[in-house]
Design a protein around this motif. Structure first.
Motif, PDB file in Angstrom:
ATOM      1  N   LEU A  87       0.917  -1.101  -0.096  1.00  0.00           N
ATOM      2  CA  LEU A  87       0.094   0.131  -0.303  1.00  0.00           C
ATOM      3  C   LEU A  87       0.760   1.067   0.363  1.00  0.00           C
ATOM      4  N   THR A  88       0.231   2.588  -0.809  1.00  0.00           N
ATOM      5  CA  THR A  88       1.263   3.694  -0.970  1.00  0.00           C
ATOM      6  C   THR A  88       0.399   4.772  -1.764  1.00  0.00           C
ATOM      7  N   GLY A  89       1.031   5.767  -0.665  1.00  0.00           N
ATOM      8  CA  GLY A  89       0.666   7.213  -1.434  1.00  0.00           C
ATOM      9  C   GLY A  89       0.953   7.461  -3.082  1.00  0.00           C
ATOM     10  N   LYS A  90       2.346   6.930  -3.599  1.00  0.00           N
ATOM     11  CA  LYS A  90       2.921   6.764  -4.518  1.00  0.00           C
ATOM     12  C   LYS A  90       2.137   5.786  -5.257  1.00  0.00           C
ATOM     13  N   ASN A  91       1.788   6.917  -5.985  1.00  0.00           N
ATOM     14  CA  ASN A  91       0.932   6.118  -7.516  1.00  0.00           C
ATOM     15  C   ASN A  91       1.426   5.809  -9.036  1.00  0.00           C
TER      16      ASN A  91
END
Length: 412
Positions: A87-91
């Motif tokens: 899971l990450t906010g880096k997309n």
């Protein structure tokens, strides 16, 4: 009736430093029927993974201390790593590539909807369940292969012992009985053969001999050969009658084919007077022997009759001959002359006679070696069938009947 056990729920480890997000993910995963545990940092996750088997791990990328990327790399080094969802906010695309290259199996960008995590977990569940099933099948296959290897090892040992036993039933390759020299060769196509032969002294004046060839080769043929050889042993067969037809007729009556597969055997059996060279011979469907001397070779016209095991009521007849001093009698199985060359076809009995004629000056042992060498060359050193040779040489130098053999015949 015992009910089948329910499959164990898959286990999920959630690694998230944010308490709020961790509780939300744990609650969602638990609603989907998974067994859930959680950690708030990567170091705790590594300790837990080393202590407990986990099927799926959901990990945040950005965490204090060890990042999710480093955690993925460390986890993939375990002997049984879980399926990893990162899971990450880096997309951005390069972020997804970095995560997958680090060892993640799936990638979800934050913020995400609950339905997205749900379908990703369901996809992971299918993959993990398939891996479980494959692992179980591989374990069963491994155990089966180990059992098969043990069985094959035992079978190899048994075949080796049986082959040694079969050779122990044969006469020495070169021996002298009274005034006769007996030379032989035995070459099974596999570990065991359907051929078997023997030569022995019946009394001070007579020798008995036979060459038996059970149809086929391998274990079944060899077992049938063992049985017939036992019936022809001096302890069971009436060799003292000096009547070859009687011996063959009796063996035919005792022949048994328990599998009812049409098995039969060819047999040539003889009794020779050591002093006079008189030979009483019965042929049950076997290749006719060759009579060899310093002038060449000739086929002995032993009357061909039914093989053993065809007609239990058949009455065999014998033929009588006289061998001269220094004549040789060559018995052989069909594996010698029926072998085929890929280009030139069958070896053939005519070629066998020519070889014997050209090598008439060789000693008994040398003649046997010469014939086997030629046969191996023809088969290109790959035996196609069982091959047996039995060579009897009359060494007595004394007066003998003027003819090589007479036409007299008698029935059992």
């Amino acid at each position: 009736m015992k009910q089948p056990s329910q499959p164990t729920a898959l286990s999920v480890l959630v690694v998230e430093d944010s308490s709020c997000e961790r509780l939300m993910i744990v609650s969602l995963v638990r609603q989907l029927g998974f067994a859930v545990s959680s950690c708030d940092n990567a170091q705790q996750a590594l300790v837990k993974l080393q202590e407990t088997s986990v099927d799926i791990m959901i990990s945040d990328w950005r965490m204090p201390g060890m990042s999710g990327i480093t955690l993925c790399q460390r986890v993939k080094g375990l002997s049984q790593p879980p399926f990893i969802i990162l899971l990450t906010g880096k997309n951005r695309t390069e972020h997804m590539i970095q995560g997958i290259e680090a060892g993640a199996d799936d990638f979800i960008a934050k913020p995400f909807q609950a339905s997205v995590l749900k379908v990703r977990l369901l996809a992971a569940k299918r993959l993990v369940s398939l891996q479980r099933s494959l692992a179980v099948q591989n374990h069963k296959l491994h155990r089966s292969m180990q059992t098969q290897e043990r069985y094959l090892g035992q079978l190899k040992e048994d075949l080796t012992s049986a082959a040694q036993l079969q050779r122990a039933l044969l006469p020495p390759q070169d021996q002298h009985l009274n005034l006769w020299q007996i030379s032989s060769h035995f070459q099974p196509a596999t570990s065991l053969a359907g051929d078997i032969f023997q030569c022995f002294a019946i009394d001070e004046s007579h020798l008995g001999f036979y060459l038996l060839d059970v149809a086929g080769h391998g274990i079944a043929a060899s077992m049938q050969g063992f049985t017939l050889a036992q019936q022809l042993s001096r302890q069971r067969a009436d060799w003292e009658s000096l009547d070859s037809a009687r011996l063959v007729t009796r063996l035919n009556q005792l022949f048994d084919d328990p599998q009812q597969c049409g098995r039969f055997a060819t047999l040539i059996l003889g009794i020779v007077n050591c002093q006079s060279g008189e030979l009483d011979l019965t042929n049950a469907g076997h290749p006719a022997p060759l009579l060899l001397d310093n002038r060449g070779s000739d086929t002995l016209d032993a009357e061909p009759q039914l093989p053993i095991g065809i007609d239990r009521n058949f009455q065999y007849r014998s033929s009588r001959y006289y061998l001269r001093p220094d004549q040789r009698l060559l018995l052989y199985s069909d594996g010698l002359f029926e072998s085929r060359h890929p280009k030139f076809g069958e070896f053939g009995q005519a070629r066998l006679k020519r070889l014997c004629h050209r090598a008439s000056g060789l000693s008994a042992e040398a003649l046997i070696r010469h014939l086997i060498h030629k046969a191996k060359l023809w088969q290109q050193s790959s035996p196609q069938d069982d091959t047996s040779l039995l060579l009897l040489t009359f060494h007595r130098r004394a007066a003998a009947p003027a003819v090589s053999y007479t036409q007299g015949r008698k029935s059992a």
